[in-house]
Scaffold this active site. Structure first.
Site, short mmCIF file in Angstrom:
data_model
loop_
_atom_site.label_atom_id
_atom_site.label_comp_id
_atom_site.label_asym_id
_atom_site.label_seq_id
_atom_site.Cartn_x
_atom_site.Cartn_y
_atom_site.Cartn_z
N GLU A 1 -42.30 5.51 -38.04
CA GLU A 1 -43.61 4.93 -37.81
C GLU A 1 -43.58 3.47 -38.27
O GLU A 1 -44.26 2.61 -37.76
CB GLU A 1 -44.64 5.72 -38.63
CG GLU A 1 -46.06 5.49 -38.20
CD GLU A 1 -46.98 5.21 -39.36
OE1 GLU A 1 -47.78 4.27 -39.25
OE2 GLU A 1 -46.90 5.92 -40.38
N SER B 1 -46.35 6.63 -44.59
CA SER B 1 -45.50 7.55 -43.82
C SER B 1 -44.39 6.77 -43.13
O SER B 1 -44.67 5.82 -42.40
CB SER B 1 -46.31 8.24 -42.72
OG SER B 1 -47.37 8.97 -43.28
N ARG C 1 -50.90 6.32 -33.57
CA ARG C 1 -50.20 5.18 -34.21
C ARG C 1 -49.63 4.21 -33.18
O ARG C 1 -48.54 3.65 -33.37
CB ARG C 1 -49.05 5.67 -35.11
CG ARG C 1 -49.48 6.46 -36.29
CD ARG C 1 -50.33 5.61 -37.26
NE ARG C 1 -50.47 6.31 -38.52
CZ ARG C 1 -51.39 7.23 -38.75
NH1 ARG C 1 -52.29 7.55 -37.83
NH2 ARG C 1 -51.45 7.83 -39.93
N1 EPU Z 1 -46.81 19.28 -45.88
C1 EPU Z 1 -45.70 19.94 -46.35
N2 EPU Z 1 -45.10 19.48 -47.47
C2 EPU Z 1 -45.60 18.42 -48.15
C3 EPU Z 1 -46.73 17.73 -47.68
C4 EPU Z 1 -47.32 18.20 -46.52
O1 EPU Z 1 -45.23 20.92 -45.78
O2 EPU Z 1 -44.99 18.06 -49.17
C5 EPU Z 1 -47.46 19.79 -44.66
C6 EPU Z 1 -48.68 20.62 -45.03
O3 EPU Z 1 -48.67 21.78 -44.25
C7 EPU Z 1 -49.84 19.74 -44.63
C8 EPU Z 1 -49.25 18.93 -43.50
O4 EPU Z 1 -47.89 18.73 -43.84
O5 EPU Z 1 -50.93 20.50 -44.18
C9 EPU Z 1 -49.95 17.60 -43.29
O6 EPU Z 1 -49.90 16.88 -44.50
P1 EPU Z 1 -50.96 15.71 -44.81
O7 EPU Z 1 -52.33 16.18 -44.63
O8 EPU Z 1 -50.58 15.12 -46.13
O9 EPU Z 1 -50.76 14.67 -43.66
P2 EPU Z 1 -49.49 14.13 -42.84
O10 EPU Z 1 -49.57 14.65 -41.45
O11 EPU Z 1 -48.23 14.40 -43.58
C10 EPU Z 1 -50.80 12.07 -41.94
C11 EPU Z 1 -50.62 10.59 -41.83
C12 EPU Z 1 -50.95 9.92 -43.17
C13 EPU Z 1 -52.37 10.28 -43.56
C14 EPU Z 1 -52.47 11.82 -43.65
C15 EPU Z 1 -53.86 12.28 -43.99
C16 EPU Z 1 -48.92 10.25 -40.14
C17 EPU Z 1 -47.52 9.80 -39.86
N3 EPU Z 1 -49.26 10.26 -41.42
O12 EPU Z 1 -49.79 12.55 -42.84
O13 EPU Z 1 -50.92 8.53 -42.96
O14 EPU Z 1 -52.70 9.72 -44.82
O15 EPU Z 1 -52.10 12.38 -42.37
O16 EPU Z 1 -54.67 12.10 -42.87
O17 EPU Z 1 -49.65 10.57 -39.22
C18 EPU Z 1 -49.49 6.65 -42.98
O18 EPU Z 1 -49.61 6.64 -41.75
O19 EPU Z 1 -48.80 5.79 -43.59
C19 EPU Z 1 -50.12 7.73 -43.73
C20 EPU Z 1 -49.93 7.89 -45.03
#
Ligand code: EPU
Length: 337
Positions: free
Chosen positions: A333, A238, A164
């Protein structure tokens, strides 16, 4: 190019914050951008470059000038048997471009489906989702260099891309304005379906030999399920980045908190900030109209009348509680203005 005064930004940011910009200009071409920078005076500074307004939290009126980039156009630069090179104007809507490339069968950005925002903002943030970052498909980024008063093209190696992050939000901030982005897309797409549940979702739908259109549809379904639609509930995706820690830090965190979720990231590890926030009890929290999304706690939402200060206050409380419990610092972010 017209410089307008005291314009409400409510419809220009996905949080729907009703703040005013002292000056505001809609820039529809590279000439408009040049014109804008040669016209504005000292009292019209600072400048904020705005695309889709989907990654910004306005906490007060903006005292300077907003450069709202609206240039349009997609040009096929070159093509061979394997690849197609597209030059896309900064003001194009990101997901319209994804849709267009998928419709044509050109692979590379289908995993970045439904990310809100503009093409110009995509390299600034190095947008990423479901195992793909835009840096993977960038051929070049064309910019107006305001300080040197000329146009330049940056190849990916010059962009200092990180998670990012890029040169455009570091040394290049306030100096480099993205005018267009050139993407190198694959005419024989290689699918990226190893992130999370994508493969399982495809199989569940009975799709054994997925196309990029299937990947796009699957990702759109996942996003619709997990993420709030900014047209309905104000948000900027995010709010926090996933914190990066070393192997030693992860080991010590894991021994204190055995369930902690982490993913390998280059030579380090990315902690799932969503997990940290959920563990602190914030998931689904709401105070007034500021809240933490019930399905994805990384996303802070405006249920209607929250102000930027309300959201920021909530963000700071979350940062403090995650720090107190895990000793980990969450960083926004979203750009807080
Ligand atoms: N998780 C939880 N609780 C929840 C949701 C998720 O514990 O309620 C844990 C789970 O273990 C899950 C992990 O968090 O495996 C990762 O969750 P997710 O795959 O939803 O992705 P993220 O790391 O939370 C990132 C990006 C998102 C992008 C998703 C999918 C960042 C800051 N965010 O989120 O990007 O859509 O991966 O690739 O890196 C954005 O940047 O605005 C955004 C939405």
């Amino acid at each position: 190019m017209k410089l307008l005064e005291n314009i409400s930004l409510k419809s220009y940011n996905t949080y729907g914050m009703d703040v005013k910009a002292r000056w505001f200009a809609e820039l529809r071409s590279d000439e408009d951008i040049a014109d804008f920078y040669s016209t504005i005076s000292l009292e019209q500074l600072p400048v904020l470059i705005l695309g889709g307004g989907s990654n910004v939290l306005f906490t007060k009126d903006f005292p300077g000038s907003i450069a709202y980039i609206r240039s349009k156009g997609i040009v096929k630069l070159m093509e061979d048997d394997r690849h197609i090179y597209l030059k896309i104007a900064a003001g194009e809507v990101w997901d319209d471009v994804v849709n267009y490339t998928v419709d044509n069968g050109w692979g590379g950005i289908e995993n970045l489906s439904m990310i809100p925002g503009s093409i110009g903002a995509a390299p600034v943030q190095n947008i990423g989702a479901y195992g793909v970052e835009i840096k993977d498909v960038i051929w070049s980024v064309e910019v107006a260099d305001i300080a040197a008063r000329h146009y330049r093209a940056f190849r990916p190696a010059d962009c200092d891309f990180g998670y990012r992050s890029s040169i455009f939000k570091k040394q290049g901030k306030d100096r480099l304005v993205v005018t267009s982005v050139c993407l190198k897309l694959d005419k024989q797409p290689v699918l990226n379906i190893d992130y999370g549940d994508i493969r399982i979702e495809l199989e569940k739908s009975g799709i054994m030999q997925p196309t990029i259109a299937d990947v796009r549809n699957t990702i759109m379904a996942i996003r619709r399920r997990k993420l709030p639609d900014p047209a309905v509930i104000g948000n900027a995706g995010s709010f926090f980045k996933n914190p990066i820690v070393t192997a030693e830090e992860l080991e010590s965190l894991t021994s204190d908190h055995p369930g902690i979720v982490a993913f390998a990231h280059n030579d380090s590890f990315k902690l799932a900030a969503a997990w940290l926030i959920e563990q602190c009890g914030w998931k689904g929290f709401r105070e007034g109209d500021a809240g933490v999304h019930p399905h994805q706690p990384l996303v802070l939402v405006n249920y209607g009348a929250a102000t930027g200060k309300d959201i920021l206050h909530l963000a700071n409380r979350i940062i403090e509680s995650v720090n107190a419990r895990f000793g980990v610092s969450l960083e926004p972010e979203v750009l807080v203005v």
